[in-house]
Design a protein around this motif. Structure first.
Motif, PDB file in Angstrom:
ATOM      1  N   PRO A 162       0.800  -1.229   0.000  1.00 23.13           N
ATOM      2  CA  PRO A 162       0.000   0.000   0.000  1.00 23.13           C
ATOM      3  C   PRO A 162       0.829   1.275   0.000  1.00 23.13           C
ATOM      4  CG  PRO A 162      -0.159  -1.163   2.119  1.00 23.13           C
ATOM      5  CD  PRO A 162       0.508  -2.101   1.158  1.00 23.13           C
ATOM      6  N   TRP A 163       2.080   1.209   0.428  1.00 25.19           N
ATOM      7  CA  TRP A 163       2.918   2.400   0.412  1.00 25.19           C
ATOM      8  C   TRP A 163       3.138   2.896  -1.022  1.00 25.19           C
ATOM      9  CZ3 TRP A 163       8.064   2.891  -1.461  1.00 25.19           C
ATOM     10  CH2 TRP A 163       8.622   1.702  -1.954  1.00 25.19           C
ATOM     11  N   LEU A 164       3.001   2.007  -2.012  1.00 25.85           N
ATOM     12  CA  LEU A 164       3.066   2.395  -3.418  1.00 25.85           C
ATOM     13  C   LEU A 164       1.691   2.409  -4.081  1.00 25.85           C
ATOM     14  CD1 LEU A 164       6.236   0.377  -4.522  1.00 25.85           C
ATOM     15  CD2 LEU A 164       6.065   2.855  -4.250  1.00 25.85           C
ATOM     16  N   GLY A 165       0.830   1.474  -3.685  1.00 23.19           N
ATOM     17  CA  GLY A 165      -0.469   1.336  -4.339  1.00 23.19           C
ATOM     18  C   GLY A 165      -1.438   2.460  -4.038  1.00 23.19           C
ATOM     19  N   LEU A 166      -1.539   2.856  -2.770  1.00 24.27           N
ATOM     20  CA  LEU A 166      -2.501   3.906  -2.402  1.00 24.27           C
ATOM     21  C   LEU A 166      -2.185   5.247  -3.074  1.00 24.27           C
ATOM     22  CD1 LEU A 166      -3.229   3.219   1.381  1.00 24.27           C
ATOM     23  CD2 LEU A 166      -4.742   2.836  -0.578  1.00 24.27           C
ATOM     24  N   PRO A 167      -0.930   5.713  -3.043  1.00 26.55           N
ATOM     25  CA  PRO A 167      -0.638   6.982  -3.727  1.00 26.55           C
ATOM     26  C   PRO A 167      -0.900   6.914  -5.231  1.00 26.55           C
ATOM     27  CG  PRO A 167       1.076   6.475  -2.132  1.00 26.55           C
ATOM     28  CD  PRO A 167       0.226   5.256  -2.228  1.00 26.55           C
ATOM     29  N   THR A 184      11.089   4.913 -19.227  1.00 22.18           N
ATOM     30  CA  THR A 184      11.053   3.999 -18.101  1.00 22.18           C
ATOM     31  C   THR A 184      12.452   3.543 -17.733  1.00 22.18           C
ATOM     32  OG1 THR A 184      10.241   1.848 -17.341  1.00 22.18           O
ATOM     33  CG2 THR A 184      10.619   2.072 -19.681  1.00 22.18           C
ATOM     34  N   CYS A 185      12.607   3.099 -16.486  1.00 19.62           N
ATOM     35  CA  CYS A 185      13.890   2.591 -16.010  1.00 19.62           C
ATOM     36  C   CYS A 185      13.962   1.079 -16.170  1.00 19.62           C
ATOM     37  CB  CYS A 185      14.098   2.963 -14.541  1.00 19.62           C
ATOM     38  SG  CYS A 185      12.789   2.341 -13.455  1.00 19.62           S
ATOM     39  N   GLY A 186      12.981   0.479 -16.808  1.00 27.06           N
ATOM     40  CA  GLY A 186      12.962  -0.968 -16.965  1.00 27.06           C
ATOM     41  C   GLY A 186      11.583  -1.515 -16.644  1.00 27.06           C
ATOM     42  N   PRO A 187      11.463  -2.836 -16.520  1.00 27.96           N
ATOM     43  CA  PRO A 187      10.152  -3.452 -16.310  1.00 27.96           C
ATOM     44  C   PRO A 187       9.394  -2.938 -15.092  1.00 27.96           C
ATOM     45  CG  PRO A 187      11.756  -5.104 -16.928  1.00 27.96           C
ATOM     46  CD  PRO A 187      12.514  -3.837 -16.720  1.00 27.96           C
ATOM     47  N   GLY A 188      10.089  -2.523 -14.039  1.00 31.41           N
ATOM     48  CA  GLY A 188       9.387  -1.899 -12.930  1.00 31.41           C
ATOM     49  C   GLY A 188       9.387  -2.709 -11.648  1.00 31.41           C
ATOM     50  N   LEU A 235       8.893   9.648  -7.275  1.00 34.54           N
ATOM     51  CA  LEU A 235       9.339   8.307  -7.616  1.00 34.54           C
ATOM     52  C   LEU A 235       8.198   7.302  -7.503  1.00 34.54           C
ATOM     53  CD1 LEU A 235      12.696   8.421  -5.637  1.00 34.54           C
ATOM     54  CD2 LEU A 235      12.481   8.359  -8.130  1.00 34.54           C
ATOM     55  N   GLY A 236       8.439   6.105  -8.000  1.00 36.37           N
ATOM     56  CA  GLY A 236       7.458   5.040  -7.856  1.00 36.37           C
ATOM     57  C   GLY A 236       6.293   5.186  -8.823  1.00 36.37           C
ATOM     58  N   PRO A 237       5.274   4.335  -8.693  1.00 35.09           N
ATOM     59  CA  PRO A 237       4.140   4.339  -9.625  1.00 35.09           C
ATOM     60  C   PRO A 237       3.393   5.668  -9.666  1.00 35.09           C
ATOM     61  CG  PRO A 237       4.165   2.303  -8.346  1.00 35.09           C
ATOM     62  CD  PRO A 237       5.192   3.201  -7.739  1.00 35.09           C
TER      63      PRO A 237
END
Length: 289
Positions: A162-167, A184-188, A235-237
């Protein structure tokens, strides 16, 4: 130059011209706030004194330095990362720790001309970004001695983080998802969340004794709501959605920032923003024969 060469160069260029500055800005979160996921497996990891160790995607060198202490003065640790800017910090840390058994090289792990001299390859959140995972795994396989071990840490699904999903959900309420032509920096970060896929990749690369261990725990994603909000937009999604939306994102920035603050505020603990996270610690071995 082949198409593959161009694509790899684009990924490495993106890390260096766009992401490096952002990663450096939030180094405290990325190196220390997320360190739970390397601390747990590294505390349990047994390293023979004098072992030769490879750290892939070593970033600012904190795990390479931990491994250098584990193997002792007779051992050797080589840290590889595609961002020279990160390695400047890594070398400084090694000097500050008085370590002469660790060195750092800026290189593409998919192509580095390894010799089979390493007892262990370790990676914390570095493997997910290879454009060609099997190619990288084969090269790491080449770097290991017969019987050598690979241990790497990757994120599980976004639903478990959730630290990445919620935002990301918050930002997508305002902006469109990135297009297929997004830089992109790659597949992720979630490209190795599926154990079946990663097992097949490792087997194709020649590894055996493949095992997955789930590791759930808290991560500190900011020393304030404001810090955490800034991190997510960089950063991030969520940061990818915001970056790719360009002028439209900037136009809606006040509303997006306010919405992120509202979502992050309930996670404040003693001034820090602490959220749930989940990773895999994956181990595999190069056969003896």
């Amino acid at each position: 130059m082949s198409t593959t060469d161009q694509q790899v160069s684009e990924y490495v260029a993106f890390w260096n011209d766009t992401l490096a500055e952002k990663f450096d800005r939030y180094q405290e979160i990325l190196m220390n706030g997320l360190s739970y996921h390397s601390r747990v497996p590294l505390e349990r990891l047994e390293v023979a004194p004098g072992a030769k160790i490879l750290d892939v995607g070593c970033g600012w060198g904190d795990t390479a330095i931990q491994l250098a202490y584990k193997t002792g003065p007779q051992g050797q640790v080589l840290g590889l990362d595609c961002v020279e800017q990160f390695l400047d910090d890594a070398r400084y840390r090694a000097v500050q720790n008085g370590l002469g058994n660790v060195r750092f090289i800026a290189a593409d792990v998919e192509r580095y001309p390894f010799e089979p001299r390493y007892d262990l390859c370790f990676s914390r959140f570095g493997m997910m970004f290879f454009e060609h995972p099997v190619v990288a795994m084969r090269n790491i396989h080449k770097a290991l001695k017969p019987g050598g071990e690979l241990m790497f840490i990757v994120w599980r699904d976004i639903e478990d983080n959730p630290w990445l999903g919620l935002p990301k959900q918050v930002v997508l309420d305002f902006l469109p998802p990135p297009g297929e032509d997004a830089r992109t920096c790659g597949p992720g970060p979630f490209s190795m969340a599926n154990p079946d896929v990663v097992t097949q990749q490792l087997e194709i690369a020649g590894f055996t004794d493949i095992d997955f261990e789930r590791n759930d725990g808290p991560v500190e994603v900011g020393d304030s709501v404001e810090d955490a909000m800034g991190f997510q937009l960089a950063l991030g999604p969520a940061g990818e959605v915001f970056r790719e939306a360009g002028d439209e994102a900037e136009r809606q920035r006040p509303e997006i920032e306010a919405a992120l603050r509202d979502v992050l505020a309930p996670y404040e603990q003693e001034g820090k923003i602490v959220m749930g996270s989940s990773s895999w610690t994956i181990t595999a071995r190069k056969p003896e024969g």
